[in-house]
Enzyme design. Structure first.
Site, PDB file in Angstrom:
ATOM      1  N   GLU A   1      20.704  12.258  18.689  1.00  0.00           N
ATOM      2  CA  GLU A   1      21.462  10.939  18.125  1.00  0.00           C
ATOM      3  C   GLU A   1      20.366   9.937  18.478  1.00  0.00           C
ATOM      4  O   GLU A   1      19.633   9.916  19.742  1.00  0.00           O
ATOM      5  CB  GLU A   1      22.708  10.889  18.937  1.00  0.00           C
ATOM      6  CG  GLU A   1      23.255   9.192  18.834  1.00  0.00           C
ATOM      7  CD  GLU A   1      24.433   8.879  19.504  1.00  0.00           C
ATOM      8  OE1 GLU A   1      25.738   9.598  19.140  1.00  0.00           O
ATOM      9  OE2 GLU A   1      24.308   8.055  20.555  1.00  0.00           O
TER      10      GLU A   1
ATOM     11  N   ALA B   1      29.672  -1.896  17.485  1.00  0.00           N
ATOM     12  CA  ALA B   1      31.216  -2.325  17.124  1.00  0.00           C
ATOM     13  C   ALA B   1      31.319  -3.808  16.318  1.00  0.00           C
ATOM     14  O   ALA B   1      30.114  -4.410  16.541  1.00  0.00           O
ATOM     15  CB  ALA B   1      31.833  -2.698  18.555  1.00  0.00           C
TER      16      ALA B   1
ATOM     17  N   HIS C   1      26.887   6.801  11.622  1.00  0.00           N
ATOM     18  CA  HIS C   1      28.038   6.535  12.579  1.00  0.00           C
ATOM     19  C   HIS C   1      28.514   5.166  11.432  1.00  0.00           C
ATOM     20  O   HIS C   1      28.048   4.442  10.930  1.00  0.00           O
ATOM     21  CB  HIS C   1      27.574   6.009  13.731  1.00  0.00           C
ATOM     22  CG  HIS C   1      27.056   6.821  14.685  1.00  0.00           C
ATOM     23  ND1 HIS C   1      27.505   6.911  15.930  1.00  0.00           N
ATOM     24  CD2 HIS C   1      26.215   7.989  14.499  1.00  0.00           C
ATOM     25  CE1 HIS C   1      26.773   8.034  16.520  1.00  0.00           C
ATOM     26  NE2 HIS C   1      26.220   8.670  15.722  1.00  0.00           N
TER      27      HIS C   1
ATOM     28  N   ARG D   1      36.441   5.083  15.606  1.00  0.00           N
ATOM     29  CA  ARG D   1      37.180   3.740  15.481  1.00  0.00           C
ATOM     30  C   ARG D   1      36.167   2.653  16.281  1.00  0.00           C
ATOM     31  O   ARG D   1      36.139   1.418  15.757  1.00  0.00           O
ATOM     32  CB  ARG D   1      38.328   3.617  16.118  1.00  0.00           C
ATOM     33  CG  ARG D   1      39.382   2.590  15.864  1.00  0.00           C
ATOM     34  CD  ARG D   1      40.387   2.113  16.954  1.00  0.00           C
ATOM     35  NE  ARG D   1      39.681   1.739  18.135  1.00  0.00           N
ATOM     36  CZ  ARG D   1      40.332   0.844  19.162  1.00  0.00           C
ATOM     37  NH1 ARG D   1      41.605   0.761  18.875  1.00  0.00           N
ATOM     38  NH2 ARG D   1      39.536   0.851  20.440  1.00  0.00           N
ATOM     39  N   GLY D   2      35.551   3.111  17.484  1.00  0.00           N
ATOM     40  CA  GLY D   2      34.728   2.288  18.120  1.00  0.00           C
ATOM     41  C   GLY D   2      35.292   1.436  19.365  1.00  0.00           C
ATOM     42  O   GLY D   2      36.817   1.251  19.150  1.00  0.00           O
ATOM     43  N   ASP D   3      34.691   0.903  20.277  1.00  0.00           N
ATOM     44  CA  ASP D   3      35.243   0.188  21.210  1.00  0.00           C
ATOM     45  C   ASP D   3      35.395  -1.359  20.961  1.00  0.00           C
ATOM     46  O   ASP D   3      34.466  -1.710  20.104  1.00  0.00           O
ATOM     47  CB  ASP D   3      34.122   0.443  22.377  1.00  0.00           C
ATOM     48  CG  ASP D   3      33.829   1.717  22.981  1.00  0.00           C
ATOM     49  OD1 ASP D   3      35.009   2.477  22.992  1.00  0.00           O
ATOM     50  OD2 ASP D   3      32.808   2.326  23.243  1.00  0.00           O
TER      51      ASP D   3
ATOM     52  N   LYS E   1      42.561  14.893  12.117  1.00  0.00           N
ATOM     53  CA  LYS E   1      41.381  14.523  11.369  1.00  0.00           C
ATOM     54  C   LYS E   1      40.644  15.578  10.686  1.00  0.00           C
ATOM     55  O   LYS E   1      40.015  15.388   9.422  1.00  0.00           O
ATOM     56  CB  LYS E   1      40.458  13.653  12.664  1.00  0.00           C
ATOM     57  CG  LYS E   1      40.812  12.657  13.094  1.00  0.00           C
ATOM     58  CD  LYS E   1      39.724  11.989  13.789  1.00  0.00           C
ATOM     59  CE  LYS E   1      39.535  12.706  15.119  1.00  0.00           C
ATOM     60  NZ  LYS E   1      38.802  11.965  16.291  1.00  0.00           N
TER      61      LYS E   1
ATOM     62  N   GLN F   1      21.840   5.694  33.948  1.00  0.00           N
ATOM     63  CA  GLN F   1      22.201   6.352  33.059  1.00  0.00           C
ATOM     64  C   GLN F   1      23.162   7.240  33.463  1.00  0.00           C
ATOM     65  O   GLN F   1      24.240   7.368  32.823  1.00  0.00           O
ATOM     66  CB  GLN F   1      21.091   7.348  32.362  1.00  0.00           C
ATOM     67  CG  GLN F   1      20.104   6.137  31.655  1.00  0.00           C
ATOM     68  CD  GLN F   1      18.883   6.926  30.839  1.00  0.00           C
ATOM     69  OE1 GLN F   1      18.890   8.203  30.973  1.00  0.00           O
ATOM     70  NE2 GLN F   1      17.941   6.055  30.341  1.00  0.00           N
TER      71      GLN F   1
END
Length: 298
Positions: A19, A53, A79, A109-111, A177, A224
Site C-alpha cells: 500500500e 476521507a 481505495h 466507508r472511511g473515517d 460484503k 508510527q
C-alpha cells in the site's frame, strides 16, 4: 485456508502486495516515484493507493494510480471511501477510475474528517462499505466491457471494528460484503499472529470463502508504533516499544525484525499472502520480503 489470490489460482509460494499513499509535496512525489519503481520491480500481486476521507487527495490518488498503470508492471488497486460523499458522486468517481484503466477497488466507508464524529449527520448518512461494494458491482454492470474485469477488496478487523458489537457481528458483516461481490479482504493492522489466525479460523468456520490478507507495517519510529497501536486497538508489544524508545525513537531495524517474525508465524499458520503498508518507503518492506525469501531471484 483458501489460498486463491488475484490471479485466480493457488500460488506456488506465499505472495505479497503493498500500500502507498499520494505524495503531499513535489519532493515527496519524487521520492515516492523512486520507491514505487523498486516496489513494482519485485512483482507484487498489486499496489493499492489510498483515498482520503471526504474525497481528499482524490486527484492525487488517481494520478498515482495512472502512474502505476502507465509506468510500472504492477496492478493498481484504488481505495474508495464514502464519508460525506453522495451516491452519485461516488458512482462518477468509480467510472472515472475505470475510464483511466483501473478496475480493482478496495471498498471502505472511511473515517470521519477532522472535527466530525460518528454522530455527525453527514457521517452517519454515508454509504457503508457493504453498500459501496454493491455500488461498484452496479457501476461495472453499467459498463458491459468491464463487467468481468477487476476485483473488489474489502477491509477486515481481527481485533474488531471501532463500532463493532463483537466478533460474530464483524464476521457476519464480512460475509455480507463477500455476498455483495467482494473477492478478497485485507485486514487492519495487528501485532500478534494469534489475532489474525483466530479471526481467520472463526471466519472460515462461519463460511467465509474469499482470501483474507493480513496487513502488516514495519514501523520505523515510536510515533508510527503508537499509530499502529491505535489502529490495531491493542497496546504495542512492550518489548518493541521499550527497545524503540531506547534507540531514541527511530529504529527501522526493530520494526523490520518484528514484521519478519510476525509474517513467518502468519504464513506458517496458513495466511495466503501478506499485505505490507509501506509508508511510501521501499527499504523496510523489501528487507522483510528478502528475509522471508519471497523476492524473485535475479
Amino acid at each position: 485456508m483458501n489460498a486463491t489470490l488475484l490471479t485466480g489460482s493457488a500460488p506456488t509460494r506465499a505472495r505479497f502486495s503493498f500500500e502507498v499513499f499520494p505524495a503531499r509535496s513535489g519532493a515527496a512525489a519524487l521520492a515516492l516515484g523512486n520507491s514505487v519503481q523498486h516496489l513494482s520491480a519485485v512483482g507484487p500481486d498489486f499496489i493499492s493507493v489510498t483515498y482520503g476521507a471526504n474525497g481528499s487527495h482524490r486527484d492525487a490518488s488517481l494520478d498515482l494510480l495512472a502512474y502505476l498503470r502507465e509506468h510500472t508492471d504492477a496492478l493498481p488497486l484504488a481505495h474508495l471511501t464514502t464519508v460525506r460523499e453522495s451516491r452519485e458522486t461516488i458512482r462518477d468517481t468509480i467510472h472515472r477510475i475505470m475510464d483511466a484503466g483501473i478496475h480493482d477497488f478496495l471498498a471502505l466507508r472511511g473515517d470521519p474528517p477532522r472535527g466530525l464524529d460518528e454522530s455527525s449527520p453527514e457521517v452517519a448518512g454515508s454509504l457503508s462499505a457493504l453498500e459501496l461494494t454493491e455500488l461498484i458491482a452496479e457501476a461495472r454492470a453499467e459498463r458491459p466491457a468491464f463487467t468481468s474485469v477487476g476485483r473488489t477488496a474489502v477491509a477486515a478487523y481481527p481485533n474488531g471494528h471501532p463500532l463493532s458489537r463483537g466478533q460474530s457481528a464483524d464476521i457476519d458483516w464480512l460475509l455480507a460484503k463477500e455476498a455483495a461481490g467482494a473477492q478478497f479482504a485485507i485486514t487492519q493492522l495487528f501485532f500478534g499472529a494469534d489475532e489474525y489466525l483466530g479471526f481467520a479460523d472463526a471466519a472460515r468456520d462461519a463460511g467465509l470463502q474469499m482470501p483474507l490478507l493480513p496487513g502488516l507495517m514495519p514501523v520505523s519510529t515510536s510515533g508510527q508504533l503508537r499509530k499502529v497501536a491505535s489502529l490495531a486497538g491493542r497496546p504495542a508489544p512492550a518489548g518493541l516499544e521499550r527497545a524503540m524508545e531506547e534507540a531514541g525513537g527511530y529504529a527501522p531495524e526493530l520494526g523490520v525484525e518484528h514484521t519478519i517474525n510476525l509474517a513467518r508465524e502468519l504464513l506458517a499458520g496458513g495466511a495466503p499472502s501478506i499485505h505490507l503498508y509501506t509508508f511510501n518507503r521501499h527499504e523496510q518492506v523489501l528487507a522483510v520480503l528478502s528475509e522471508l525469501d519471497l523476492l524473485p531471484t535475479p
